[in-house]
Design an enzyme around this catalytic site. Structure first.
Site, PDB file in Angstrom:
ATOM      1  CG  ASP A 128      -2.155   0.983   1.079  1.00 58.75           C
ATOM      2  OD1 ASP A 128      -2.174   1.796   0.043  1.00 58.75           O
ATOM      3  OD2 ASP A 128      -3.056   0.924   1.883  1.00 58.75           O
TER       4      ASP A 128
HETATM    5  C1  BGC Z   1      -4.913   3.504   0.187  1.00 58.72           C
HETATM    6  C2  BGC Z   1      -5.247   2.406  -0.872  1.00 58.72           C
HETATM    7  C3  BGC Z   1      -4.951   3.145  -2.450  1.00 58.72           C
HETATM    8  C4  BGC Z   1      -3.931   3.827  -2.217  1.00 58.72           C
HETATM    9  C5  BGC Z   1      -3.586   4.366  -3.591  1.00 58.72           C
HETATM   10  C6  BGC Z   1      -3.715   4.121  -0.061  1.00 58.72           C
HETATM   11  O1  BGC Z   1      -3.814   5.220   0.739  1.00 58.72           O
HETATM   12  O2  BGC Z   1      -5.000   2.803   1.545  1.00 58.72           O
HETATM   13  O3  BGC Z   1      -6.261   1.739  -0.785  1.00 58.72           O
HETATM   14  O4  BGC Z   1      -5.087   1.920  -3.156  1.00 58.72           O
HETATM   15  O5  BGC Z   1      -3.699   4.703  -1.522  1.00 58.72           O
HETATM   16  O6  BGC Z   1      -4.415   5.446  -3.725  1.00 58.72           O
END
Ligand code: BGC
Length: 755
Positions: free
Chosen positions: A262
């Protein structure tokens, strides 16, 4: 060759033409590392060769391109309810609107895998046609606690529903030749201190609850990628955990794709590489760390080679690598219809006294109360939010369906909303000035303001809204209705009842709220969830009776927050700044807890009313060598066509270990049954479906003894039962003894009592 050089050589192998191993061998250390750490903010600031034109505004990430080896860049975009990109794109011929589909919680309430797959097809088509390579979805963490800030992005408290429906979603999206990223692996149930919180969970609860949905989705649908979560599990960041990413995900489950972090998740890039977390997103700040680690013999280059091979296998599948010619014109009209059809099946009729719904034929004029009636909440905030062109509001949808609304009342609410937006300060991400309305207290109306509407309208509809999103959990106060909201329902209902008219409550929410302290006032309660941009049109279809509601709850509505099994331990310890979160409820999440410990709920798991009625009969059970086949006949005994969700629960013997009183082991939705029409629904269970996880044996075991198969219209409304004996205990699968807790867990047990 010196690190840092990017050699230009006519004899370079090319990805797709030459073997992946040859391409890897031709890569410099720098190229390997740069590929594995993503472009970070350089994707926008200093794009490398040929990359500027591919970067979609508001895409989440970009991988590094190496033209000399034929390695194309890959664009990664959110999110679970539809493609999230900027509307105004720098080089775009026209605005890039995307469809906001119902959120995952809403989709799960359809219990309809074919429908979810169809939503995935439409969603994936926008990903393809607008030029992204991967949709960062689906998100399937269990709804462990109703205050979880991201619950709307997740499917269910039950891993079977989350696993089966997300597998359908993955199949649908990937049928377009674009990728998915199954996230957030794993146990990502808390937003407070989400980047560091340590989830302390027993091995059994992990295997049966928190990993199980991922296991099903991986085995059934092979997502191109898996995204690790921010949190730690039993002491280790998920992205740094070899046991999780290699032993379990790859060796036990047979995952063939690439793992990415993530965004900015985890701390130690070397540990991440060693764990099998192939790609670090959004990346780039770890470049020196990894290059130095290889040079100083702290990281074996073979590990990088393996991770690079997986990254290259992924890149070869992408539309960009295949040279797909983008149209930039997905069929948004057709997708809006897909979104609406899904939203119709997602809505759950919770209460319907004296056939308050559908609207009687003499209902022509509607008094619409509640700010959310005029500002519909299509989805939650954060990376799961979609930039759609328009979310139809409830007032518009009802007017479009020929109902007359009350102008002065509409004006009152619209002025209120405009004032809230005009006075709002600029909001930090992920909120916007518009979503401020969702978090703003409800407008209080005086009794005379309410009374003024009664004679001019035939029915009252009151909408209650809730929004939430990543980065924060909901507060306990947010679980209950505010006094203003309760007064609104009470006062509207009493004014309408006094005139012999009805009052209906619509819930435009992403997660359960308290209901028992106000529901007696309402004649009907319709749970619309956050059902996407076409949700209000779907709602109108149900209110006027064009379609009978057919959604059922995939998440329990408890009576009060204190009844939630994790209420005492959520979000963690200490409460205001959690370091550790003890999952003391163990396997008793959602209905597994309420039914086993006989805690009354407002609406149980699997619950949902219809405008028609269904009769269940003729249960049959046949055992063949490997399978147990169960079938049951479902007949529409009412006057309106409808679909029914049929749920199969198993109550297993507890001679060896304790188990929940029953667990969902299969489910199906009938087709549209006309009045009088029947359908025979069949299920096949294997020993794996009967098994529980035995921590002492590190095995999935189906214990010998008597099993009761219960077919229900909900978890409490069991209509048919049949039993069979398993003569011998079966060790269905032996797995690795990994992910054990690093701290003592005072785990809830039927044998020791207390929570
Ligand atoms: C989130 C993810 C997301 C990623 C990209 C993160 O803050 O937890 O779910 O896909 O950002 O935007």
């Amino acid at each position: 060759m010196a690190i840092g050089a990017f050699p230009q050589n006519a004899t370079n192998p090319k990805l797709g033409t030459n073997k992946v191993e040859d391409v890897v061998s031709a890569m410099t250390l720098k190229e390997k590392v740069w590929l594995l750490v993503g472009m970070g903010d350089e994707a926008w600031k200093k794009p490398a060769d040929g990359q500027k034109s591919v970067m979609l505004g508001d895409a989440a990430g970009l991988t590094y391109a190496i033209p000399r080896l034929g390695i194309t860049p890959a664009v990664l975009t959110d999110g679970p309810a539809g493609l999230r990109i900027k509307v105004e794109q720098e080089l775009a011929p026209h605005p890039f609107y995307c469809t906001a589909f119902p959120t995952a919680t809403a989709l799960a309430s359809t219990w309809n895998a074919a429908l979810v797959e169809n939503v995935g097809k439409a969603m994936g088509n926008e990903v393809l046609e607008y030029g992204s390579d991967v949709l960062l979805a689906p998100a399937i963490n269990n709804q462990r606690n109703p205050l979880g800030g991201r619950n709307f992005e997740y499917y269910s408290e039950d891993p079977l529903i989350a696993g089966k429906l997300s597998a359908a979603m993955i199949r649908g999206i990937q049928s377009n030749g674009v990728g998915t990223s199954l996230k957030h692996f794993a146990a990502n149930n808390i937003e407070t201190n989400r980047n560091t919180v340590n989830a302390v969970i027993s091995q059994r609860a992990l295997r049966e609850i928190y990993l199980r949905g991922f296991e099903i989705a991986v085995k059934e649908a092979q997502p191109w990628t898996v995204m690790t979560s921010y949190n730690r599990i039993n002491g280790f960041y998920t992205s740094e955990n070899h046991d999780l990413l290699t032993t379990i995900l790859r060796d036990e489950w047979g995952f063939k794709g690439m793992v990415m972090t993530d965004w900015w998740g985890g701390k130690d890039a070397v540990a991440q590489m060693n764990a099998g977390n192939d790609m670090l997103m959004p990346g780039n700040h770890q470049r020196d760390e990894l290059i130095n680690a290889v040079n100083n013999k702290l990281l074996n280059e073979d590990v990088l080679n393996q991770n690079v091979s997986r990254a290259l296998a992924f890149i070869m599948k992408t539309p960009r690598f295949r040279g797909y010619a983008l149209s930039y014109t997905p069929d948004l009209k057709a997708h809006a219809q897909v979104a609406q059809n899904a939203a119709v099946e997602a809505m759950v009729l919770l209460k319907n006294d004296k056939t308050a719904l559908p609207f009687a034929s003499n209902v022509k004029r509607i008094a619409l109360f509640g700010k959310t009636s005029y500002r519909f909440i299509a989805g939650g905030t954060g990376s799961g939010e979609v930039n759609y062109e328009k979310a139809v509001s409830i007032d518009e949808a009802l007017a479009n369906n020929g109902y007359k609304l009350l102008q002065p009342l509409s004006d009152l609410y619209k002025n209120f909303i405009d004032t809230v937006i005009a006075n709002a300060k600029p909001q930090p991400w992920p909120w916007s000035k518009k979503t401020v309305v969702d978090f703003h207290p409800e407008l209080a109306l005086s009794q005379s303001q309410i009374n003024d509407q009664v004679k001019n309208s035939d029915i009252a509809v009151i909408t209650i809204g809730r929004n939430a999103g990543e980065g924060a959990d909901r507060k306990v106060e947010n679980f209950s209705l505010s006094q203003t909201e309760k007064d609104l329902i009470k006062n509207v209902a009493s004014a309408y009842h006094a005139a012999g008219k009805k009052a209906v409550v619509v819930l435009n929410i992403g997660s359960p709220i308290a209901i028992t302290d106000w529901r007696d006032d309402a004649d009907a309660v319709l749970l619309a969830w956050q059902p996407g941009q076409e949700g209000a049109n779907a709602l109108a279809d149900i209110l006027k009776g064009k379609v009978s509601p057919s959604g059922k709850l995939a998440e329990t509505f408890p009576v009060k927050y204190e009844d939630v099994p994790s209420a005492n331990t959520f979000p963690g310890e200490p409460k205001d700044n959690p370091v550790n979160a003890f999952y003391n409820e163990g396997i008793y999440v959602g209905y597994r807890y309420y039914s086993t410990f006989k805690v009354p709920v407002a609406y149980e798991f699997g619950y949902g009313l219809s405008y028609t009625t269904f009769q269940y009969s003729d249960i049959t059970l046949n055992n063949d060598k490997n399978n147990i086949n169960v079938s049951v006949k479902v007949k529409n005994t009412g006057k309106i066509a409808g679909k029914e969700i049929v749920q199969l629960y198993v109550s297993a013997p507890t001679t060896e270990i304790e188990k929940p009183t029953q667990e969902l082991r299969a489910f199906a939705k009938t087709g549209l049954l006309k009045p009088g029409e029947s359908e025979t629904v069949s299920f096949t269970l294997t020993n794996r479906d009967l098994a529980s996880f035995r921590t002492d044996l590190s095995s999935w075991v189906a214990d010998k003894g008597t099993y009761e198969v219960r077919i229900g219209a909900s978890s409490n409304d069991i209509r048919q039962k049949v039993s069979f004996d398993l003569p011998q205990t079966v060790v269905v699968e032996k797995v690795h003894n990994v992910l054990y807790p690093n701290m003592f867990i005072n785990e809830l047990s039927t044998r020791t009592k207390g929570k």
